[in-house]
Design a protein around this motif. Structure first.
Motif, mmCIF file in Angstrom:
data_model
loop_
_atom_site.group_PDB
_atom_site.id
_atom_site.type_symbol
_atom_site.label_atom_id
_atom_site.label_comp_id
_atom_site.label_asym_id
_atom_site.label_seq_id
_atom_site.Cartn_x
_atom_site.Cartn_y
_atom_site.Cartn_z
ATOM 1 N N UNK A 10 0.847 -1.191 0.000
ATOM 2 C CA UNK A 10 0.000 0.000 0.000
ATOM 3 C C UNK A 10 0.881 1.239 0.000
ATOM 4 N N UNK A 11 0.363 2.321 -0.586
ATOM 5 C CA UNK A 11 1.114 3.577 -0.664
ATOM 6 C C UNK A 11 0.356 4.664 0.083
ATOM 7 N N UNK A 12 1.101 5.408 0.901
ATOM 8 C CA UNK A 12 0.551 6.506 1.683
ATOM 9 C C UNK A 12 1.376 7.753 1.379
ATOM 10 N N UNK A 13 0.721 8.888 1.301
ATOM 11 C CA UNK A 13 1.424 10.162 1.180
ATOM 12 C C UNK A 13 0.729 11.172 2.086
ATOM 13 N N UNK A 15 -0.946 15.344 2.592
ATOM 14 C CA UNK A 15 -1.845 16.227 1.844
ATOM 15 C C UNK A 15 -1.132 17.255 0.995
ATOM 16 N N UNK A 16 0.192 17.461 1.194
ATOM 17 C CA UNK A 16 0.898 18.424 0.352
ATOM 18 C C UNK A 16 1.233 17.853 -1.023
ATOM 19 N N UNK A 17 0.821 16.608 -1.302
ATOM 20 C CA UNK A 17 0.997 16.058 -2.649
ATOM 21 C C UNK A 17 0.068 16.746 -3.652
ATOM 22 N N UNK A 18 -1.063 17.239 -3.175
ATOM 23 C CA UNK A 18 -2.012 18.008 -3.993
ATOM 24 C C UNK A 18 -2.347 17.334 -5.316
ATOM 25 N N UNK A 19 -2.668 16.051 -5.224
ATOM 26 C CA UNK A 19 -3.098 15.329 -6.408
ATOM 27 C C UNK A 19 -4.500 15.789 -6.817
ATOM 28 N N UNK A 20 -4.790 15.820 -8.114
ATOM 29 C CA UNK A 20 -6.127 16.225 -8.557
ATOM 30 C C UNK A 20 -7.204 15.352 -7.930
ATOM 31 N N UNK A 21 -8.412 15.896 -7.717
ATOM 32 C CA UNK A 21 -9.486 15.155 -7.058
ATOM 33 C C UNK A 21 -9.730 13.790 -7.710
ATOM 34 N N UNK A 22 -9.799 12.774 -6.891
ATOM 35 C CA UNK A 22 -10.091 11.431 -7.365
ATOM 36 C C UNK A 22 -8.882 10.631 -7.805
ATOM 37 N N UNK A 23 -7.780 11.294 -8.125
ATOM 38 C CA UNK A 23 -6.617 10.577 -8.669
ATOM 39 C C UNK A 23 -5.992 9.668 -7.623
ATOM 40 N N UNK A 24 -5.861 10.154 -6.392
ATOM 41 C CA UNK A 24 -5.288 9.325 -5.338
ATOM 42 C C UNK A 24 -6.148 8.081 -5.104
ATOM 43 N N UNK A 25 -7.451 8.253 -5.046
ATOM 44 C CA UNK A 25 -8.336 7.119 -4.806
ATOM 45 C C UNK A 25 -8.236 6.098 -5.926
ATOM 46 N N UNK A 26 -8.194 6.570 -7.175
ATOM 47 C CA UNK A 26 -8.119 5.645 -8.303
ATOM 48 C C UNK A 26 -6.841 4.817 -8.274
ATOM 49 N N UNK A 27 -5.779 5.377 -7.710
ATOM 50 C CA UNK A 27 -4.510 4.660 -7.642
ATOM 51 C C UNK A 27 -4.293 3.990 -6.284
ATOM 52 N N UNK A 28 -5.294 4.059 -5.414
ATOM 53 C CA UNK A 28 -5.198 3.401 -4.123
ATOM 54 C C UNK A 28 -4.240 4.053 -3.154
ATOM 55 N N UNK A 29 -4.007 5.360 -3.305
ATOM 56 C CA UNK A 29 -3.087 6.081 -2.433
ATOM 57 C C UNK A 29 -3.863 6.700 -1.265
ATOM 58 N N UNK A 30 -3.428 6.439 -0.059
ATOM 59 C CA UNK A 30 -4.041 6.996 1.145
ATOM 60 C C UNK A 30 -3.321 8.290 1.525
ATOM 61 N N UNK A 31 -4.083 9.298 1.917
ATOM 62 C CA UNK A 31 -3.510 10.610 2.213
ATOM 63 C C UNK A 31 -3.705 10.967 3.692
ATOM 64 N N UNK A 32 -2.605 11.372 4.327
ATOM 65 C CA UNK A 32 -2.634 11.838 5.716
ATOM 66 C C UNK A 32 -2.518 13.363 5.698
ATOM 67 N N UNK A 128 3.434 14.322 -5.295
ATOM 68 C CA UNK A 128 2.274 13.562 -5.756
ATOM 69 C C UNK A 128 2.618 12.561 -6.843
ATOM 70 N N UNK A 129 3.397 12.990 -7.839
ATOM 71 C CA UNK A 129 3.767 12.090 -8.927
ATOM 72 C C UNK A 129 4.707 10.993 -8.431
ATOM 73 N N UNK A 130 5.529 11.299 -7.451
ATOM 74 C CA UNK A 130 6.390 10.287 -6.838
ATOM 75 C C UNK A 130 5.547 9.208 -6.158
ATOM 76 N N UNK A 131 4.508 9.627 -5.429
ATOM 77 C CA UNK A 131 3.630 8.657 -4.771
ATOM 78 C C UNK A 131 2.867 7.811 -5.791
ATOM 79 N N UNK A 132 2.412 8.439 -6.877
ATOM 80 C CA UNK A 132 1.709 7.684 -7.919
ATOM 81 C C UNK A 132 2.635 6.666 -8.579
ATOM 82 N N UNK A 133 3.911 7.028 -8.724
ATOM 83 C CA UNK A 133 4.874 6.095 -9.302
ATOM 84 C C UNK A 133 5.043 4.880 -8.401
ATOM 85 N N UNK A 134 5.100 5.114 -7.085
ATOM 86 C CA UNK A 134 5.172 3.994 -6.150
ATOM 87 C C UNK A 134 3.931 3.119 -6.256
#
Length: 285
Positions: A10-13, A15-32, A128-134
């Motif tokens: 699982x990948x966690x990042x 809130x300063x990743x500022x991924x566009x709405x929905x993108x984190x959820x679609x990639x399964x990234x959890x945000x603290x 954000x893009x680093x977390x999506x890559x993970x």
């Protein structure tokens, strides 16, 4: 942000990743979320709008930020572990800018599953893009170590460039770093900045905002070259500028794959101030 039941890495990042709405959820990234205080009232970053923070900054009301407590990370790691993850990669903003990485590492020591904490050395969509890559690596079946290495490589190969209307917000927030050398001569200047070695560093001084924005565009074009890249165009209270810049960059850079355009949240906003415009150039791996 919660996460669905999962297996594997699982990948966690944060809130300063500022991924566009929905993108984190679609990639399964959890945000603290990080925390922000406006006029002494402390809230999670996702509980305050950027417009509220920008207005407070315009009025020069006190706006301060703080990392999540280690307990917040501990709760998140426990929840993600209980959802079925066998390991976690936790990717966060530069340790030179925040104690978030330290808090994550403290919590990782007692997490119910192995946690690899990655200091991205950057912030915003570079993070954000680093977390999506993970997350993409994990989806392909990579181990936690492999996903963490992919995240770090993406961050290391990316470059963040940005313009601010004034250095005063960075000075007040204590995040000005090497850019402090610009303060004495910046009264009539518009500074261009970058992130180097995890810190904000000066690039150039330009006399007008129009020239600064034009120069920002040229620096991005030079940085991207003919490589295949993703771009993140970010702003604070400057949406039209950001959209126009994104359109010009897409026209000028045939190697662009994706362009993400969005407004930074209150935590970054507290330090850069309204009018900020930035670009992350992230070569594809």
């Amino acid at each position: 942000m919660g996460s669905a039941r999962r297996t594997g890495v699982a990948v966690i990042t944060d809130s300063t990743a500022y991924l566009p709405p929905g993108l984190a959820e679609r990639h399964g990234v959890t945000i603290v979320p990080l925390q922000i205080a406006v006029g002494g009232t402390v809230r999670d970053e996702n509980d305050i709008t950027t417009a509220e923070a920008a207005q407070a900054l315009r009025e020069w009301r006190p706006v301060t930020t703080s990392r999540p407590a280690p307990e917040r990370f501990a709760d998140t790691y426990r929840s993600v572990g209980e959802s079925g993850a066998s390991a976690i990669v936790s990717v966060h903003l530069s340790a030179e800018m925040s104690g978030t990485v330290e808090a994550a590492r403290l919590a990782a020591a007692s997490a119910p599953v192995p946690v690899q904490v990655v200091d991205s050395g950057t912030i915003g969509l570079g993070l954000g893009l680093s977390a999506l890559t993970a997350a993409a690596a994990a989806l392909r079946g990579a181990s936690a170590s492999e996903a963490a290495s992919a995240a770090l490589r993406r961050a290391d190969e990316s470059r963040s460039l940005f313009y601010v209307d004034t250095l005063e917000h960075l000075r007040r927030g204590g995040r000005i770093g090497a850019a402090a050398t610009l303060l004495g001569s910046a009264l009539m200047m518009k500074p261009l900045l970058g992130i180097e070695d995890g810190r904000i560093a000066p690039l150039e001084k330009v006399r007008t905002s129009a020239r600064a924005l034009a120069r920002l565009e040229e620096l991005v074009v030079a940085e991207a070259g003919d490589r295949r890249v993703d771009l993140g165009v970010q702003h604070l209270a400057a949406a039209s500028r950001a959209e126009a810049l994104a359109a010009r960059l897409r026209a000028r850079l045939p190697g662009v794959e994706d362009i993400y355009v969005g407004e930074v949240g209150p935590v970054i906003g507290a330090h850069v101030g309204p009018g900020m415009l930035g670009v992350v150039v992230a070569p594809q791996l």
